[in-house]
Design a protein around this motif. Structure first.
Motif, mmCIF file in Angstrom:
data_model
loop_
_atom_site.group_PDB
_atom_site.id
_atom_site.type_symbol
_atom_site.label_atom_id
_atom_site.label_comp_id
_atom_site.label_asym_id
_atom_site.label_seq_id
_atom_site.Cartn_x
_atom_site.Cartn_y
_atom_site.Cartn_z
ATOM 1 N N ALA B 66 31.099 -30.265 -22.460
ATOM 2 C CA ALA B 66 31.077 -31.145 -21.286
ATOM 3 C C ALA B 66 31.160 -30.319 -20.008
ATOM 4 C CB ALA B 66 32.241 -32.135 -21.355
ATOM 5 N N LEU B 67 31.972 -29.277 -20.036
ATOM 6 C CA LEU B 67 32.115 -28.463 -18.832
ATOM 7 C C LEU B 67 30.836 -27.691 -18.531
ATOM 8 C CD1 LEU B 67 35.199 -28.026 -17.602
ATOM 9 C CD2 LEU B 67 34.207 -25.772 -17.508
ATOM 10 N N LEU B 68 30.216 -27.172 -19.592
ATOM 11 C CA LEU B 68 28.924 -26.503 -19.402
ATOM 12 C C LEU B 68 27.926 -27.471 -18.791
ATOM 13 C CD1 LEU B 68 28.325 -24.403 -22.601
ATOM 14 C CD2 LEU B 68 28.261 -23.613 -20.268
ATOM 15 N N PHE B 69 27.952 -28.694 -19.295
ATOM 16 C CA PHE B 69 27.033 -29.706 -18.775
ATOM 17 C C PHE B 69 27.255 -29.908 -17.281
ATOM 18 C CE2 PHE B 69 26.823 -34.191 -17.538
ATOM 19 C CZ PHE B 69 25.449 -34.311 -17.480
ATOM 20 N N ILE B 70 28.509 -30.023 -16.875
ATOM 21 C CA ILE B 70 28.784 -30.265 -15.459
ATOM 22 C C ILE B 70 28.317 -29.105 -14.617
ATOM 23 C CG2 ILE B 70 30.633 -30.408 -13.763
ATOM 24 C CD1 ILE B 70 31.867 -32.391 -15.144
ATOM 25 N N VAL B 71 28.591 -27.886 -15.077
ATOM 26 C CA VAL B 71 28.222 -26.726 -14.272
ATOM 27 C C VAL B 71 26.709 -26.719 -14.038
ATOM 28 C CG1 VAL B 71 28.024 -24.235 -14.337
ATOM 29 C CG2 VAL B 71 30.194 -25.306 -14.831
ATOM 30 N N PHE B 72 25.942 -26.983 -15.096
ATOM 31 C CA PHE B 72 24.496 -26.923 -14.908
ATOM 32 C C PHE B 72 23.961 -28.196 -14.264
ATOM 33 C CE2 PHE B 72 25.350 -23.536 -17.840
ATOM 34 C CZ PHE B 72 24.654 -22.530 -17.208
ATOM 35 N N ASP B 73 24.710 -29.252 -14.350
ATOM 36 C CA ASP B 73 24.426 -30.474 -13.594
ATOM 37 C C ASP B 73 24.506 -30.187 -12.097
ATOM 38 O OD1 ASP B 73 23.804 -33.154 -13.637
ATOM 39 O OD2 ASP B 73 25.885 -33.789 -13.458
ATOM 40 N N VAL B 74 25.591 -29.520 -11.718
ATOM 41 C CA VAL B 74 25.768 -29.167 -10.304
ATOM 42 C C VAL B 74 24.672 -28.223 -9.870
ATOM 43 C CG1 VAL B 74 27.299 -28.023 -8.684
ATOM 44 C CG2 VAL B 74 28.237 -29.587 -10.342
ATOM 45 N N VAL B 77 21.618 -30.131 -9.117
ATOM 46 C CA VAL B 77 21.746 -30.810 -7.824
ATOM 47 C C VAL B 77 21.467 -29.839 -6.683
ATOM 48 C CG1 VAL B 77 23.434 -31.823 -6.261
ATOM 49 C CG2 VAL B 77 23.252 -32.645 -8.591
ATOM 50 N N PHE B 78 21.936 -28.594 -6.854
ATOM 51 C CA PHE B 78 21.694 -27.607 -5.807
ATOM 52 C C PHE B 78 20.234 -27.165 -5.776
ATOM 53 C CE2 PHE B 78 26.341 -26.559 -5.617
ATOM 54 C CZ PHE B 78 26.456 -26.801 -4.265
ATOM 55 N N TYR B 80 17.657 -28.992 -6.372
ATOM 56 C CA TYR B 80 16.767 -30.042 -5.889
ATOM 57 C C TYR B 80 16.398 -29.908 -4.409
ATOM 58 C CZ TYR B 80 14.597 -34.568 -5.708
ATOM 59 O OH TYR B 80 13.699 -35.559 -5.530
#
Lengths: 213, 122
Positions: B66-74, B77-78, B80
């Protein structure tokens, strides 16, 4: 016990002084703008709907005794905040809120709930509300917030058209604010490394027989 | 277009999603027969008898994912805002973004090397 009472008395005195000073300032200096009561349009109704959603969600987070209900309340609060960003014509921020906070952070929080050891005792995790301290804080903060809300000259011009903000944000990130932008990647890197370090420790504590299997 | 018009499609999507969910749940509650039994009330665990409480402690590895997901999610976002301006910013923007992504690649390599992505070790 006497020490606790002393702390409460001091706290109450501070709160009363603070409110008194602020009230005096408010009476002398504040320029109270005229409150414009127009017809309640659809936009206003939607704003109040989303504001109520945010508020209800936040109240659930604070008051629910079940930590999973708190997490769901956080979902509503974050959704409402994201919708309010739209009203500030910050579309990119709203989508980011949806992607990162609702899609990511909330999942992480739910995972953290599931990772906790004492998950079976979850119902008593938030039993203490501290009504006296909470009331003192309320008395101390509400005048400040009301004062700020009334005295601040809010920009009330609503843009006729909502222009996408993504281009401007990109421009700002990659030219003027390049260093903070790159530092953000270092923060993310620290997150990754920190998670690995902590998780490895957890794994070693929990499963001493990993090497056997 | 006014703001309301701009976000009208989004409102339609929300209304359709909400109405569909309400319809499906409501129709099932209204029309479905309700004959509860002990077997039906038991938690479903792929046909086998449930063992212990469902509120078990999860493995910490799921948290890592989940944490890996968030990091690459962010990171996405950057990326984009940069992608929107790809041609305007040219190579300087490309290099800045490459540095950003490279930092995260280092992190991913570290996580990978430390074996935090291995799911089947236990």
């Amino acid at each position: 016990m006497p020490r606790k009472i002393v702390i409460w008395v001091v706290l109450a005195a501070l709160v009363v002084t603070f409110v008194g000073v602020l009230g005096a300032r408010m009476a002398e200096g504040a320029v109270l703008p005229e409150i414009i009561l127009g017809p309640l349009g659809l936009t206003d109704a939607l704003f109040y709907l989303f504001a109520a959603m945010t508020f209800a969600g936040a109240a659930t987070v604070a008051l629910s005794k079940n930590i999973l209900h708190s997490a769901l309340g956080l979902l509503a609060a974050l959704m409402g905040t994201g919708s309010l960003y739209v009203f500030l014509s910050a579309d990119f921020l709203a989508v980011t809120q949806l992607l990162v906070y609702i899609g990511g952070v909330l999942v992480l929080i739910l995972f953290a709930v599931m990772l906790t050891n004492r998950i079976t005792e979850v119902k008593i995790s938030n039993a203490s509300l501290g009504l006296v301290g909470g009331g003192a804080l309320l008395v101390a903060t509400v005048p400040v917030l009301v004062f700020v809300a009334i005295a601040t000259p809010w920009a009330t011009i609503v843009p006729a058209e909502l222009a996408p903000t993504t281009r401007e944000i990109g421009n700002a990130f990659l030219t003027r604010w390049l260093l903070p932008f790159e530092l953000a990647s270092l923060v993310l890197l620290a997150t990754l490394i920190g998670a690995v370090v902590i998780a490895r420790k957890e794994l070693k504590q929990d499963e001493p027989d990993t090497s056997v299997s | 277009m006014t703001p309301l018009q701009t976000y009208f499609p989004l409102a339609i999507a929300f209304i359709v999603a909400g109405a569909l969910a309400a319809l499906l749940v409501g129709a099932a509650a209204l029309l479905g027969p309700r004959r509860p039994s002990a077997v039906k009330a038991a938690p479903f665990e792929c046909g086998s008898d449930p063992i212990g409480s469902a509120r078990e402690r999860f493995g910490v590895k799921f948290y890592m994912v989940a944490l890996l997901f968030i990091v690459f999610d962010v990171e996405a976002v950057f990326v984009y805002p940069w992608a929107v301006l790809l041609r305007d910013l040219g190579w300087s923007g490309y290099i800045a973004m490459a540095f950003f992504a490279f930092t995260l690649v280092i992190g991913l390599a570290y996580v990978w090397k430390k074996g935090a992505l291995e799911m089947e070790t236990d």
